[in-house]
Design a protein around this motif. Structure first.
Motif, PDB file in Angstrom:
ATOM      1  N   ALA A  80       1.262  -1.394  -0.169  1.00 13.97           N
ATOM      2  CA  ALA A  80       0.020   0.363   0.229  1.00 13.97           C
ATOM      3  C   ALA A  80       0.890   1.471  -0.677  1.00 13.97           C
ATOM      4  O   ALA A  80       0.349   2.667  -0.650  1.00 13.97           O
ATOM      5  N   THR A  81       2.085   1.206   0.565  1.00 17.59           N
ATOM      6  CA  THR A  81       3.126   2.699   0.262  1.00 17.59           C
ATOM      7  C   THR A  81       3.461   2.374  -0.439  1.00 17.59           C
ATOM      8  O   THR A  81       3.444   3.244  -1.148  1.00 17.59           O
ATOM      9  N   GLU A  82       3.682   1.361  -0.929  1.00 12.72           N
ATOM     10  CA  GLU A  82       4.794   1.604  -3.071  1.00 12.72           C
ATOM     11  C   GLU A  82       3.185   2.042  -3.788  1.00 12.72           C
ATOM     12  O   GLU A  82       3.838   3.362  -3.952  1.00 12.72           O
ATOM     13  N   ARG A  83       1.966   2.190  -3.272  1.00 12.31           N
ATOM     14  CA  ARG A  83       1.750   2.490  -4.545  1.00 12.31           C
ATOM     15  C   ARG A  83       0.893   3.543  -3.671  1.00 12.31           C
ATOM     16  O   ARG A  83       0.620   4.571  -5.116  1.00 12.31           O
ATOM     17  N   GLU A  88       1.173   9.006  -6.221  1.00 12.38           N
ATOM     18  CA  GLU A  88       0.946  10.111  -5.245  1.00 12.38           C
ATOM     19  C   GLU A  88      -0.706  10.796  -4.966  1.00 12.38           C
ATOM     20  O   GLU A  88      -1.192   9.825  -4.523  1.00 12.38           O
ATOM     21  N   ARG A  89       0.008  11.960  -3.905  1.00 14.50           N
ATOM     22  CA  ARG A  89      -0.776  12.313  -2.742  1.00 14.50           C
ATOM     23  C   ARG A  89      -1.103  13.389  -3.818  1.00 14.50           C
ATOM     24  O   ARG A  89      -0.511  14.580  -3.589  1.00 14.50           O
ATOM     25  N   ASP A  90      -2.252  14.026  -2.982  1.00 15.15           N
ATOM     26  CA  ASP A  90      -3.299  15.751  -3.054  1.00 15.15           C
ATOM     27  C   ASP A  90      -3.929  16.022  -2.487  1.00 15.15           C
ATOM     28  O   ASP A  90      -4.941  15.260  -1.873  1.00 15.15           O
ATOM     29  N   VAL A 109      -5.637  12.831  -0.077  1.00 16.65           N
ATOM     30  CA  VAL A 109      -6.202  11.635  -1.128  1.00 16.65           C
ATOM     31  C   VAL A 109      -5.187  11.096  -1.579  1.00 16.65           C
ATOM     32  O   VAL A 109      -4.044  11.904  -1.745  1.00 16.65           O
ATOM     33  N   ALA A 110      -4.531   9.571  -0.839  1.00 12.77           N
ATOM     34  CA  ALA A 110      -3.794   9.479  -1.633  1.00 12.77           C
ATOM     35  C   ALA A 110      -3.308   7.818  -2.806  1.00 12.77           C
ATOM     36  O   ALA A 110      -4.601   7.264  -2.000  1.00 12.77           O
ATOM     37  N   GLY A 111      -2.677   7.751  -3.121  1.00 15.88           N
ATOM     38  CA  GLY A 111      -3.062   6.069  -3.486  1.00 15.88           C
ATOM     39  C   GLY A 111      -4.668   5.887  -4.627  1.00 15.88           C
ATOM     40  O   GLY A 111      -4.022   7.048  -5.192  1.00 15.88           O
TER      41      GLY A 111
END
Length: 204
Positions: A80-83, A88-90, A109-111
């Motif tokens: 999940a961390t790699e995804r 990216e996040r925004d 929000v991420a992933g």
């Protein structure tokens, strides 16, 4: 972390064109002209970065027509961390408005959630509206005011498919369909992301 300890990101190669700037390359190859500093770092460039004049070319200034490294996530990640890093996040947007995280800061929000949000933004943005991102957006707006029917449905589905496929984080578009819903047309698409997982997008 010291500069020499940074892990070199994966990359692909792309050809530069006469008259190119790093902003043009970033817009064309990465979908965002503002990401040009990444090209400076990954290619170890110094100003003027790109040149059409052979005498100005060096190991840190590329001659147009040569190949340039483009950051590109590769491989299939299940962590999940790699995804989250790949997608990216925004800032989290609800009805095109920034949201609060409950602690006085912007919610993020991420992933794959971020990928879904950004794909929806791409679809609702008329293609050609953003000057620095001429290829960003979707042509589905051309159908506004048109009579709903099989032809409009087919065009709408293809417009959305092309917009979703244009994102570098999308491996393939599995499906894109449109159907009349009252006086509107509902378009849904499902995409396969580059680091695994499916993303569902709906537009009306």
């Amino acid at each position: 972390m010291a500069e020499f300890e940074r892990e070199m990101p994966s990359y692909r190669l792309a050809e530069t064109h006469a008259g190119d700037t790093l902003q043009r390359v970033a817009a064309r190859e990465m979908g965002d002209a503002n990401r040009w500093p990444e090209l400076v770092w990954i290619n170890n460039l110094t100003s003027p970065y790109l040149t059409d004049i052979p005498a100005e070319a060096s190991t840190t200034v590329l001659l147009t027509g040569s190949m340039i490294r483009i950051p590109a996530p590769t491989g299939i990640n299940t962590d999940a961390t790699e995804r989250a890093q790949v997608y990216e996040r925004d800032c989290k947007m609800v009805k095109r408005r920034l949201t609060d995280d409950g602690n006085g800061d912007f919610a993020v929000v991420a992933g794959t959630d971020n990928l879904t949000q950004q794909l929806k933004h791409r679809i609702v943005t008329p293609r050609g509206q953003l000057v620095r991102h001429a290829d960003y957006g979707c042509l589905v707006w051309l159908l506004q005011g048109k009579v709903a029917g099989p032809t409009a449905n087919l065009l709408g589905a293809q417009y959305v498919k092309a917009a979703v496929q244009a994102d570098y984080r999308v491996s393939s578009v599995i499906s894109s369909t449109a159907e009349v819903d009252g006086d509107a047309t509902r378009i849904t698409a499902t995409a396969e992301a580059i680091a695994g997982g499916k993303v569902d997008i709906s537009n009306q």
